[in-house]
Motif scaffolding. Sequence first.
Motif, mmCIF file in Angstrom:
data_model
loop_
_atom_site.group_PDB
_atom_site.id
_atom_site.type_symbol
_atom_site.label_atom_id
_atom_site.label_comp_id
_atom_site.label_asym_id
_atom_site.label_seq_id
_atom_site.Cartn_x
_atom_site.Cartn_y
_atom_site.Cartn_z
ATOM 1 N N LEU A 303 -0.649 6.527 -11.490
ATOM 2 C CA LEU A 303 -2.038 6.785 -11.869
ATOM 3 C C LEU A 303 -2.287 6.456 -13.343
ATOM 4 O O LEU A 303 -3.387 6.064 -13.727
ATOM 5 N N LYS A 304 -1.228 6.597 -14.162
ATOM 6 C CA LYS A 304 -1.396 6.244 -15.590
ATOM 7 C C LYS A 304 -1.386 4.729 -15.760
ATOM 8 O O LYS A 304 -2.140 4.174 -16.545
ATOM 9 N N GLU A 305 -0.495 4.056 -15.053
ATOM 10 C CA GLU A 305 -0.398 2.595 -15.147
ATOM 11 C C GLU A 305 0.276 2.091 -13.869
ATOM 12 O O GLU A 305 1.454 2.331 -13.639
ATOM 13 N N ARG A 306 -0.489 1.351 -13.077
ATOM 14 C CA ARG A 306 -0.033 0.909 -11.747
ATOM 15 C C ARG A 306 1.342 0.230 -11.766
ATOM 16 O O ARG A 306 2.192 0.439 -10.905
ATOM 17 N N THR A 307 1.577 -0.589 -12.815
ATOM 18 C CA THR A 307 2.802 -1.398 -12.830
ATOM 19 C C THR A 307 4.071 -0.567 -13.054
ATOM 20 O O THR A 307 5.168 -1.096 -12.959
ATOM 21 N N THR A 308 3.900 0.735 -13.357
ATOM 22 C CA THR A 308 5.126 1.541 -13.502
ATOM 23 C C THR A 308 5.889 1.600 -12.185
ATOM 24 O O THR A 308 7.113 1.664 -12.167
ATOM 25 N N TYR A 309 5.156 1.575 -11.062
ATOM 26 C CA TYR A 309 5.847 1.667 -9.769
ATOM 27 C C TYR A 309 5.418 0.607 -8.759
ATOM 28 O O TYR A 309 5.777 0.710 -7.598
ATOM 29 N N GLU A 310 4.658 -0.402 -9.202
ATOM 30 C CA GLU A 310 4.275 -1.458 -8.260
ATOM 31 C C GLU A 310 4.558 -2.814 -8.865
ATOM 32 O O GLU A 310 4.083 -3.116 -9.962
ATOM 33 N N ILE A 311 5.307 -3.661 -8.117
ATOM 34 C CA ILE A 311 5.643 -4.993 -8.642
ATOM 35 C C ILE A 311 4.664 -6.057 -8.182
ATOM 36 O O ILE A 311 4.754 -7.204 -8.590
ATOM 37 N N MET A 312 3.757 -5.692 -7.280
ATOM 38 C CA MET A 312 2.694 -6.634 -6.895
ATOM 39 C C MET A 312 1.464 -5.819 -6.526
ATOM 40 O O MET A 312 1.588 -4.677 -6.081
ATOM 41 N N GLU A 313 0.301 -6.422 -6.741
ATOM 42 C CA GLU A 313 -0.952 -5.773 -6.363
ATOM 43 C C GLU A 313 -1.065 -5.801 -4.849
ATOM 44 O O GLU A 313 -0.952 -6.888 -4.262
ATOM 45 N N PRO A 314 -1.313 -4.664 -4.188
ATOM 46 C CA PRO A 314 -1.434 -4.702 -2.726
ATOM 47 C C PRO A 314 -2.457 -5.729 -2.247
ATOM 48 O O PRO A 314 -2.262 -6.385 -1.224
ATOM 49 N N THR A 315 -3.533 -5.898 -3.029
ATOM 50 C CA THR A 315 -4.581 -6.835 -2.579
ATOM 51 C C THR A 315 -4.083 -8.279 -2.536
ATOM 52 O O THR A 315 -4.628 -9.092 -1.803
ATOM 53 N N THR A 316 -3.009 -8.608 -3.303
ATOM 54 C CA THR A 316 -2.519 -9.993 -3.267
ATOM 55 C C THR A 316 -1.863 -10.328 -1.936
ATOM 56 O O THR A 316 -1.670 -11.486 -1.605
ATOM 57 N N VAL A 317 -1.487 -9.311 -1.175
ATOM 58 C CA VAL A 317 -0.927 -9.588 0.156
ATOM 59 C C VAL A 317 -1.885 -9.106 1.248
ATOM 60 O O VAL A 317 -1.522 -9.001 2.412
ATOM 61 N N GLY A 318 -3.110 -8.780 0.830
ATOM 62 C CA GLY A 318 -4.141 -8.422 1.807
ATOM 63 C C GLY A 318 -4.161 -6.964 2.205
ATOM 64 O O GLY A 318 -4.898 -6.566 3.102
ATOM 65 N N VAL A 319 -3.344 -6.128 1.528
ATOM 66 C CA VAL A 319 -3.376 -4.687 1.814
ATOM 67 C C VAL A 319 -4.536 -4.109 1.005
ATOM 68 O O VAL A 319 -4.640 -4.389 -0.199
ATOM 69 N N PRO A 320 -5.439 -3.343 1.636
ATOM 70 C CA PRO A 320 -6.644 -2.902 0.931
ATOM 71 C C PRO A 320 -6.378 -2.284 -0.446
ATOM 72 O O PRO A 320 -6.960 -2.675 -1.424
ATOM 73 N N ARG A 321 -5.472 -1.314 -0.589
ATOM 74 C CA ARG A 321 -5.142 -0.743 -1.892
ATOM 75 C C ARG A 321 -3.932 0.165 -1.750
ATOM 76 O O ARG A 321 -3.535 0.497 -0.640
ATOM 77 N N SER A 322 -3.365 0.578 -2.869
ATOM 78 C CA SER A 322 -2.211 1.473 -2.818
ATOM 79 C C SER A 322 -2.634 2.804 -2.225
ATOM 80 O O SER A 322 -3.771 3.216 -2.363
ATOM 81 N N ARG A 323 -1.704 3.482 -1.608
ATOM 82 C CA ARG A 323 -2.029 4.777 -1.031
ATOM 83 C C ARG A 323 -1.215 5.852 -1.715
ATOM 84 O O ARG A 323 -0.010 5.720 -1.882
ATOM 85 N N LEU A 324 -1.892 6.880 -2.148
ATOM 86 C CA LEU A 324 -1.169 8.045 -2.649
ATOM 87 C C LEU A 324 -1.050 8.987 -1.459
ATOM 88 O O LEU A 324 -2.050 9.441 -0.922
ATOM 89 N N VAL A 325 0.178 9.240 -1.034
ATOM 90 C CA VAL A 325 0.383 10.131 0.095
ATOM 91 C C VAL A 325 0.586 11.517 -0.472
ATOM 92 O O VAL A 325 1.470 11.739 -1.305
ATOM 93 N N LEU A 326 -0.228 12.460 -0.052
ATOM 94 C CA LEU A 326 -0.078 13.795 -0.586
ATOM 95 C C LEU A 326 0.812 14.621 0.333
ATOM 96 O O LEU A 326 0.501 14.828 1.502
ATOM 97 N N GLY A 327 1.941 15.014 -0.222
ATOM 98 C CA GLY A 327 2.899 15.821 0.529
ATOM 99 C C GLY A 327 3.587 16.761 -0.438
ATOM 100 O O GLY A 327 3.135 16.922 -1.577
#
Length: 389
Positions: A303-327
């Motif tokens: 949430l502070k900076e996407r690239t801390t835990y994502e190496i590609m933007e989900p939209t570049t592979v057609g995935v609508p957006r990252s999902r935060l799973v609340l558990g």
Amino acid sequence: MNDRVYIFDTTLRDGEQSPGCSMTVPEKLRMAAKLVELGVDILEAGFPIASDGDFEAVDAISREFPEARVAALARACTLDVERAARSLERCKKARIHTFIATSDIHLKYKLRKSRQQVLDEAAAAVELARRHVDDVEFSAEDATRTDPDYLEQISIATVEAGAGTVNLPDTVGFSIPSEHAQLIGRMVESFGDRAIVSVHCHDDLGLAVANSLAAVQAGARQVECTINGVGERAGNCSLEEIVMAMRVRSELLPFETAIVSEQLYPASQLLTELISFGPQPNKAIVGENAFAHEAGIHQDGYLKERTTYEIMEPTTVGVPRSRLVLGKHSGRHALNQRCADLGFQLNREELDEVYKRFTALADRKKGVRNEEIAEIVRQVAGKLQPAGD
Ligand code: KIV
Ligand code: ZN
């Protein structure tokens, strides 16, 4: 300018021939439309001798997509090659893909033929195929368990007979990357610019993508692969994984494909709809959890900076957006973000109380749904007592 790697999609042939994956002709046409949109270079549409459905699929796909290079598979014998040629009669860019096993184990137990017989049949099949089409591919089935000297000899014989592409399959998924690179490098050197070296790796040891990448680094310029990695037994090299590895790590893998990466997820989804199973949730690129973050530390960083835990933007592979799973591993930061997404602005005291009730619920469940979070917020805002949770 990066080197071009051709993507040969075999979802509709190797993929389709595996359990739970058979498709009707109309279903193959729907999938073919998506593969064309995705930008595959060669689309293997079927094995025409195997069934009337396969024959029809090759014919229908050839007519429906005149700009696509369509391949039809054939064993190295007259009957198969003639049938493949007939299925491709109305194709503008036809490829006959003929194959025969070359390893001693296949020669002895399956074919019961000598090396010389197999070599002669391979060369004859390529020659026959070339009488029908300009574009012929030869595959040496079980290449990675074949004596390399014989593999080189038979490959050269098929190149001299007119094959423009020689495919060296790791049919049983036995190879490891360093060994695969060595074999492919030797063949690349031997063929020079007379033929494109192709690889077709199965995933029996989970190494299909790694072996294919090692082959590309050693000079292979065609990769055979499938959407979601479907295919015989453990499957084939996954198209989405190899393409994205080359794209995300282009500084180390300077290769280009024509794949429109935004179509990767839609292609995966369509295949899932057409066959009887989808990719496992943690499947790279297209799995349900490929862009989901659950651990509190990860969610906070993300949430502070996407690239801390994502190496590609989900939209570049057609995935609508990252999902935060609340558990139960989620933190306050993610919960506050979800509440805001649901339309609730919480002060610190409210967030503490909502968080307390949320973690109590999450401890007992696999994931907490948005409606449950909204209900907790309403209870806290209404200063209700804990609902016995
Ligand atoms: O795995 C394999 O060897 C094949 C060939 C027919 C290319 O699928
Ligand atoms: Zn295969």
